[in-house]
Scaffold this motif. Structure first.
Motif, PDB file in Angstrom:
ATOM      1  N   ARG A  98       0.850  -1.193   0.000  1.00 17.84           N
ATOM      2  CA  ARG A  98       0.000   0.000   0.000  1.00 17.84           C
ATOM      3  C   ARG A  98       0.884   1.240   0.000  1.00 17.84           C
ATOM      4  NH1 ARG A  98      -3.391  -3.202  -0.762  1.00 17.84           N
ATOM      5  NH2 ARG A  98      -5.362  -3.594   0.286  1.00 17.84           N
ATOM      6  N   PRO A  99       0.434   2.307  -0.697  1.00 17.29           N
ATOM      7  CA  PRO A  99       1.177   3.570  -0.618  1.00 17.29           C
ATOM      8  C   PRO A  99       0.740   4.379   0.613  1.00 17.29           C
ATOM      9  CG  PRO A  99      -0.576   3.730  -2.272  1.00 17.29           C
ATOM     10  CD  PRO A  99      -0.696   2.369  -1.644  1.00 17.29           C
ATOM     11  N   TYR A 100       1.689   4.990   1.295  1.00 17.58           N
ATOM     12  CA  TYR A 100       1.371   5.902   2.406  1.00 17.58           C
ATOM     13  C   TYR A 100       2.230   7.159   2.270  1.00 17.58           C
ATOM     14  CZ  TYR A 100      -1.363   2.229   4.494  1.00 17.58           C
ATOM     15  OH  TYR A 100      -2.334   1.267   4.699  1.00 17.58           O
ATOM     16  N   SER A 101       1.590   8.314   2.303  1.00 18.96           N
ATOM     17  CA  SER A 101       2.354   9.572   2.270  1.00 18.96           C
ATOM     18  C   SER A 101       3.259   9.613   3.489  1.00 18.96           C
ATOM     19  CB  SER A 101       1.410  10.774   2.324  1.00 18.96           C
ATOM     20  OG  SER A 101       0.564  10.753   1.202  1.00 18.96           O
ATOM     21  N   THR A 119       1.450   7.900   8.776  1.00 25.14           N
ATOM     22  CA  THR A 119       0.343   8.023   9.720  1.00 25.14           C
ATOM     23  C   THR A 119      -0.878   7.406   9.056  1.00 25.14           C
ATOM     24  OG1 THR A 119       1.341   9.999  10.634  1.00 25.14           O
ATOM     25  CG2 THR A 119      -1.012   9.682  11.072  1.00 25.14           C
ATOM     26  N   ARG A 121      -4.769   5.826   9.114  1.00 30.50           N
ATOM     27  CA  ARG A 121      -6.059   5.852   9.800  1.00 30.50           C
ATOM     28  C   ARG A 121      -6.734   4.495   9.682  1.00 30.50           C
ATOM     29  NH1 ARG A 121      -9.928  10.791   9.893  1.00 30.50           N
ATOM     30  NH2 ARG A 121     -10.944  10.104   8.020  1.00 30.50           N
ATOM     31  N   GLY A 127     -11.095  -2.320   6.333  1.00 35.61           N
ATOM     32  CA  GLY A 127      -9.691  -2.004   6.027  1.00 35.61           C
ATOM     33  C   GLY A 127      -8.793  -3.206   6.224  1.00 35.61           C
ATOM     34  N   PHE A 128      -8.271  -3.714   5.141  1.00 32.23           N
ATOM     35  CA  PHE A 128      -7.431  -4.908   5.232  1.00 32.23           C
ATOM     36  C   PHE A 128      -6.068  -4.539   5.814  1.00 32.23           C
ATOM     37  CE2 PHE A 128      -4.836  -8.221   2.949  1.00 32.23           C
ATOM     38  CZ  PHE A 128      -5.244  -9.257   3.755  1.00 32.23           C
ATOM     39  N   VAL A 129      -5.427  -3.564   5.212  1.00 31.87           N
ATOM     40  CA  VAL A 129      -4.084  -3.180   5.649  1.00 31.87           C
ATOM     41  C   VAL A 129      -4.147  -2.116   6.758  1.00 31.87           C
ATOM     42  CG1 VAL A 129      -1.907  -2.138   4.902  1.00 31.87           C
ATOM     43  CG2 VAL A 129      -3.071  -3.778   3.419  1.00 31.87           C
ATOM     44  N   ALA A 130      -5.057  -1.143   6.605  1.00 31.77           N
ATOM     45  CA  ALA A 130      -5.123  -0.037   7.583  1.00 31.77           C
ATOM     46  C   ALA A 130      -5.357  -0.588   8.991  1.00 31.77           C
ATOM     47  CB  ALA A 130      -6.233   0.931   7.197  1.00 31.77           C
ATOM     48  N   THR A 173      -1.456  14.101   5.754  1.00 35.85           N
ATOM     49  CA  THR A 173      -0.083  13.588   5.949  1.00 35.85           C
ATOM     50  C   THR A 173       0.981  14.228   5.044  1.00 35.85           C
ATOM     51  OG1 THR A 173      -0.786  11.671   4.648  1.00 35.85           O
ATOM     52  CG2 THR A 173      -0.665  11.375   7.031  1.00 35.85           C
ATOM     53  N   LYS A 287     -13.027   2.809  -4.532  1.00 37.51           N
ATOM     54  CA  LYS A 287     -13.644   2.115  -3.393  1.00 37.51           C
ATOM     55  C   LYS A 287     -14.702   1.123  -3.874  1.00 37.51           C
ATOM     56  CE  LYS A 287     -12.052   3.012   0.734  1.00 37.51           C
ATOM     57  NZ  LYS A 287     -11.120   1.948   1.022  1.00 37.51           N
ATOM     58  N   GLU A 323     -12.893  -6.736  -7.986  1.00 36.94           N
ATOM     59  CA  GLU A 323     -11.564  -6.442  -7.437  1.00 36.94           C
ATOM     60  C   GLU A 323     -10.554  -6.317  -8.572  1.00 36.94           C
ATOM     61  OE1 GLU A 323     -11.739  -8.256  -2.933  1.00 36.94           O
ATOM     62  OE2 GLU A 323     -10.505  -9.281  -4.404  1.00 36.94           O
ATOM     63  N   THR A 327      -5.328  -6.903  -6.806  1.00 36.98           N
ATOM     64  CA  THR A 327      -5.857  -7.519  -5.587  1.00 36.98           C
ATOM     65  C   THR A 327      -5.972  -9.027  -5.759  1.00 36.98           C
ATOM     66  OG1 THR A 327      -7.021  -5.508  -5.022  1.00 36.98           O
ATOM     67  CG2 THR A 327      -7.756  -7.486  -3.922  1.00 36.98           C
ATOM     68  N   ARG A 331      -4.121 -11.614  -3.317  1.00 40.42           N
ATOM     69  CA  ARG A 331      -4.852 -12.651  -2.569  1.00 40.42           C
ATOM     70  C   ARG A 331      -4.217 -14.017  -2.786  1.00 40.42           C
ATOM     71  NH1 ARG A 331      -9.737 -11.792  -0.238  1.00 40.42           N
ATOM     72  NH2 ARG A 331     -10.943  -9.969  -0.882  1.00 40.42           N
TER      73      ARG A 331
HETATM   74  C1  LIG Z   1      -0.604   8.237  -2.758  1.00 39.56           C
HETATM   75  C2  LIG Z   1      -1.393   7.693  -1.587  1.00 39.56           C
HETATM   76  C3  LIG Z   1      -1.053   8.090  -0.304  1.00 39.56           C
HETATM   77  C4  LIG Z   1      -1.769   7.590   0.778  1.00 39.56           C
HETATM   78  N1  LIG Z   1      -1.441   8.010   2.041  1.00 39.56           N
HETATM   79  C5  LIG Z   1      -2.155   7.572   3.094  1.00 39.56           C
HETATM   80  C6  LIG Z   1      -1.852   8.037   4.420  1.00 39.56           C
HETATM   81  O1  LIG Z   1      -0.953   8.857   4.624  1.00 39.56           O
HETATM   82  N2  LIG Z   1      -2.563   7.527   5.454  1.00 39.56           N
HETATM   83  C7  LIG Z   1      -3.571   6.598   5.257  1.00 39.56           C
HETATM   84  O2  LIG Z   1      -4.190   6.166   6.258  1.00 39.56           O
HETATM   85  N3  LIG Z   1      -3.879   6.165   4.025  1.00 39.56           N
HETATM   86  C8  LIG Z   1      -3.198   6.609   2.939  1.00 39.56           C
HETATM   87  N4  LIG Z   1      -3.495   6.146   1.685  1.00 39.56           N
HETATM   88  C9  LIG Z   1      -4.487   5.069   1.546  1.00 39.56           C
HETATM   89  C10 LIG Z   1      -3.768   3.708   1.797  1.00 39.56           C
HETATM   90  O3  LIG Z   1      -2.903   3.396   0.715  1.00 39.56           O
HETATM   91  C11 LIG Z   1      -4.757   2.537   1.922  1.00 39.56           C
HETATM   92  O4  LIG Z   1      -5.595   2.512   0.798  1.00 39.56           O
HETATM   93  C12 LIG Z   1      -5.579   2.639   3.193  1.00 39.56           C
HETATM   94  O5  LIG Z   1      -4.745   2.467   4.339  1.00 39.56           O
HETATM   95  C13 LIG Z   1      -6.650   1.563   3.250  1.00 39.56           C
HETATM   96  O6  LIG Z   1      -6.036   0.302   3.015  1.00 39.56           O
HETATM   97  P1  LIG Z   1      -6.873  -1.009   3.275  1.00 39.56           P
HETATM   98  O7  LIG Z   1      -6.150  -2.174   2.753  1.00 39.56           O
HETATM   99  O8  LIG Z   1      -7.225  -1.054   4.708  1.00 39.56           O
HETATM  100  O9  LIG Z   1      -8.167  -0.757   2.448  1.00 39.56           O
HETATM  101  P2  LIG Z   1      -8.236  -0.679   0.879  1.00 39.56           P
HETATM  102  O10 LIG Z   1      -7.013  -0.091   0.286  1.00 39.56           O
HETATM  103  O11 LIG Z   1      -9.560  -0.091   0.577  1.00 39.56           O
HETATM  104  O12 LIG Z   1      -8.177  -2.181   0.509  1.00 39.56           O
HETATM  105  C14 LIG Z   1      -9.258  -3.010   0.869  1.00 39.56           C
HETATM  106  C15 LIG Z   1      -9.240  -4.003  -0.202  1.00 39.56           C
HETATM  107  O13 LIG Z   1      -8.216  -4.976   0.108  1.00 39.56           O
HETATM  108  C16 LIG Z   1      -8.524  -6.088  -0.590  1.00 39.56           C
HETATM  109  N5  LIG Z   1      -8.465  -7.255   0.270  1.00 39.56           N
HETATM  110  C17 LIG Z   1      -9.320  -7.608   1.233  1.00 39.56           C
HETATM  111  N6  LIG Z   1      -8.944  -8.779   1.756  1.00 39.56           N
HETATM  112  C18 LIG Z   1      -7.853  -9.168   1.098  1.00 39.56           C
HETATM  113  C19 LIG Z   1      -6.995 -10.310   1.188  1.00 39.56           C
HETATM  114  N7  LIG Z   1      -7.230 -11.307   2.025  1.00 39.56           N
HETATM  115  N8  LIG Z   1      -5.960 -10.378   0.370  1.00 39.56           N
HETATM  116  C20 LIG Z   1      -5.688  -9.392  -0.509  1.00 39.56           C
HETATM  117  N9  LIG Z   1      -6.467  -8.306  -0.648  1.00 39.56           N
HETATM  118  C21 LIG Z   1      -7.525  -8.175   0.168  1.00 39.56           C
HETATM  119  C22 LIG Z   1      -9.932  -5.949  -1.103  1.00 39.56           C
HETATM  120  O14 LIG Z   1      -9.917  -5.622  -2.470  1.00 39.56           O
HETATM  121  C23 LIG Z   1     -10.485  -4.802  -0.341  1.00 39.56           C
HETATM  122  O15 LIG Z   1     -11.446  -4.100  -1.066  1.00 39.56           O
HETATM  123  C24 LIG Z   1      -2.816   6.648   0.583  1.00 39.56           C
HETATM  124  C25 LIG Z   1      -3.154   6.260  -0.714  1.00 39.56           C
HETATM  125  C26 LIG Z   1      -2.464   6.778  -1.795  1.00 39.56           C
HETATM  126  C27 LIG Z   1      -2.847   6.348  -3.176  1.00 39.56           C
END
Ligand SMILES: Cc1cc2nc3c(=O)[nH]c(=O)nc-3n(C[C@H](O)[C@H](O)[C@H](O)COP(=O)(O)OP(=O)(O)OC[C@H]3O[C@@H](n4cnc5c(N)ncnc54)[C@H](O)[C@@H]3O)c2cc1C
Ligand code: FES
Length: 394
Positions: A98-101, A119, A121, A127-130, A173, A287, A323, A327, A331
């Motif tokens: 995942r990208p994070y600023s 940082t 949220r 949120g899978f990674v968050a 961020t 989303k 997806e 993704t 997976r």
């Molecule tokens: C340039 C940029 C900068 C960013 N900076 C920040 C920041 O500073 N702070 C911040 O909080 N966020 C930031 N984000 C957002 C961050 O990259 C993530 O998207 C965010 O943390 C949410 O991640 P997530 O995986 O929880 O949810 P999502 O990115 O919405 O991913 C959820 C998705 O993960 C997939 N998934 C679910 N289960 C699985 C599995 N078992 N295996 C594989 N994939 C699965 C599914 O497709 C699901 O829809 C930034 C994004 C960008 C593009």
């Protein structure tokens, strides 16, 4: 005279040649294997690095700040305030990134040992990674990361001296990094951050940011929720509010949720701001892809078979219609390079050999030739039939 000059050139060349031959004869037979230029490039742009978590602290009720240092003890590679890092993680069987600023300042990365902070949220339930980062990451955990990606940074030759940053939620961020860099004296601009949050509990990095306010860094909190006793700005980041904090010549940097971009595009139009004065950060994968124009909604519950070719390897994996190809690969624990996850950087460029895909129109950053020759950016492409793709070998 002409002839004389010509002869002078010939004798001169003869002298130089003789001196060169002499230098060759005296030179050591040892071949220098270290290329000093390549060494400098490698230090500044080392690609994927191993990093260790050295601190995790709350940044609000719903976010944490995670500090990374290099495991080899060196400084962080060069990055600009506003750029992001790409973090690779293994969560269960999935291999994701995942990208994070970067929310710390570049000058903090160049200390010894240098660090970079993100940082993050927590999500509202999906949120899978968050959520993994908020709940499970601890000091001592080791990851790989690519530091210093993206184009979202201040460029004095292009941008006005006065910058108004329009931030929503955790979109603060990149501006936190800019604010710290200005406060440190290593970035020369005047920064006003209009920071929209729903309630004061949602404000991320509040104490840290408020502590560095000065005549060059101003932070204006704007709450959209109804909060008794709040005396600051209220509502959304409207054209009127933006105008109130703008100078005659201002560049606008925008980072926040996707809905905020749509809203702000209209507000900025009302102010007649030229496109060259507006910079948007990319917002990541869509989303809900079914909401985009032209998406074949009738396929939304389908899962297709995707054949993945990597060199001589071939795997057949499941790929959901809703997806992205990235993704589906993650997976199935198949690594593919990613950066922005927004269709912009091209790190995930993939050849579709057969079958069909839907490409998110908002995230279609492909070159015309790539479209003609069947390449997609896998983070912005969604399967609409069984398909075969070819990805680079990692
Ligand atoms: C340039 C940029 C900068 C960013 N900076 C920040 C920041 O500073 N702070 C911040 O909080 N966020 C930031 N984000 C957002 C961050 O990259 C993530 O998207 C965010 O943390 C949410 O991640 P997530 O995986 O929880 O949810 P999502 O990115 O919405 O991913 C959820 C998705 O993960 C997939 N998934 C679910 N289960 C699985 C599995 N078992 N295996 C594989 N994939 C699965 C599914 O497709 C699901 O829809 C930034 C994004 C960008 C593009
Ligand atoms: S990760 Fe940047 S285009 Fe796909």
């Amino acid at each position: 005279m002409k002839i004389k000059g010509f002869l002078k050139d010939v004798t001169g060349a003869k002298r130089v040649t003789a001196a060169r031959l002499d230098a060759f004869a005296k030179a050591s037979s040892h071949i220098e294997k270290v290329d000093p230029i390549a060494e400098v490039v490698k230090e500044w742009h080392p690609g994927r690095l191993e990093v260790v978590v050295t601190d995790v602290r709350p940044a609000s009720k719903t976010a944490v700040t995670v500090r990374f240092e290099r495991t080899d003890g060196k400084k962080m590679p060069f990055f600009y305030a506003g750029q992001y890092l790409v973090l690779d993680l293994k969560i269960g069987d999935a291999v994701v990134s995942r990208p994070y600023s970067i929310s710390s300042a570049p000058c903090e990365g160049r200390q010894e040992p240098g660090f970079a902070e993100i940082t993050v949220r927590r999500s509202k339930g999906d949120g899978f990674v968050a959520d993994f980062i908020n709940e499970r990451v601890r000091p001592g955990d080791v990851f790989t990361a690519q530091v210093g990606c993206g184009q979202f940074y201040y460029e004095p030759l292009r941008d006005a001296k006065h910058v108004v940053a329009l931030a929503g939620g955790v979109g603060i961020t990149p501006f936190a990094a800019m604010a710290k860099e200005v406060a440190h004296g290593t970035l020369d601009m005047d920064l006003t951050i209009l920071y929209g949050s729903v309630s004061s509990d949602d404000i991320v990095m509040k104490e840290e940011l408020d502590a560095i306010q000065s005549d060059r860094v101003r932070i204006v909190h704007v709450l959209s929720g109804d909060e008794p006793g709040w005396e600051g700005e209220k509502g959304f980041l409207t054209a009127d509010l933006i105008k109130k904090y703008s100078a005659d010549d201002t560049t606008y940097f925008i980072c926040g949720p996707q809905a905020m971009y749509t809203f702000l595009r209209e507000e900025l139009k009302k102010l007649d701001i030229p496109a060259r004065r507006v910079r948007f950060e990319v917002f990541g994968q869509a989303k809900d892809i079914t909401k985009f124009p032209g998406y074949p909604v009738e396929l939304k519950d389908e899962t297709f078979k995707m054949t993945v070719r990597r060199g001589i390897h071939e795997d057949v994996i499941d790929a959901k219609a809703t997806e992205s190809i990235v993704t589906a690969l993650e997976r199935a624990a198949i690594r593919i390079d990613t950066g922005c996850r927004s269709g912009e950087c091209g790190f995930c460029r993939t050849k579709v050999i057969s079958g069909s895909v839907y490409v998110c129109p908002e995230n279609d950053g492909r070159r015309a030739a790539d479209k003609d020759f069947g390449y997609v950016h896998a983070c912005a492409a969604y399967p609409t039939s069984d398909l075969t793709i070819k990805i680079p070998i990692e």
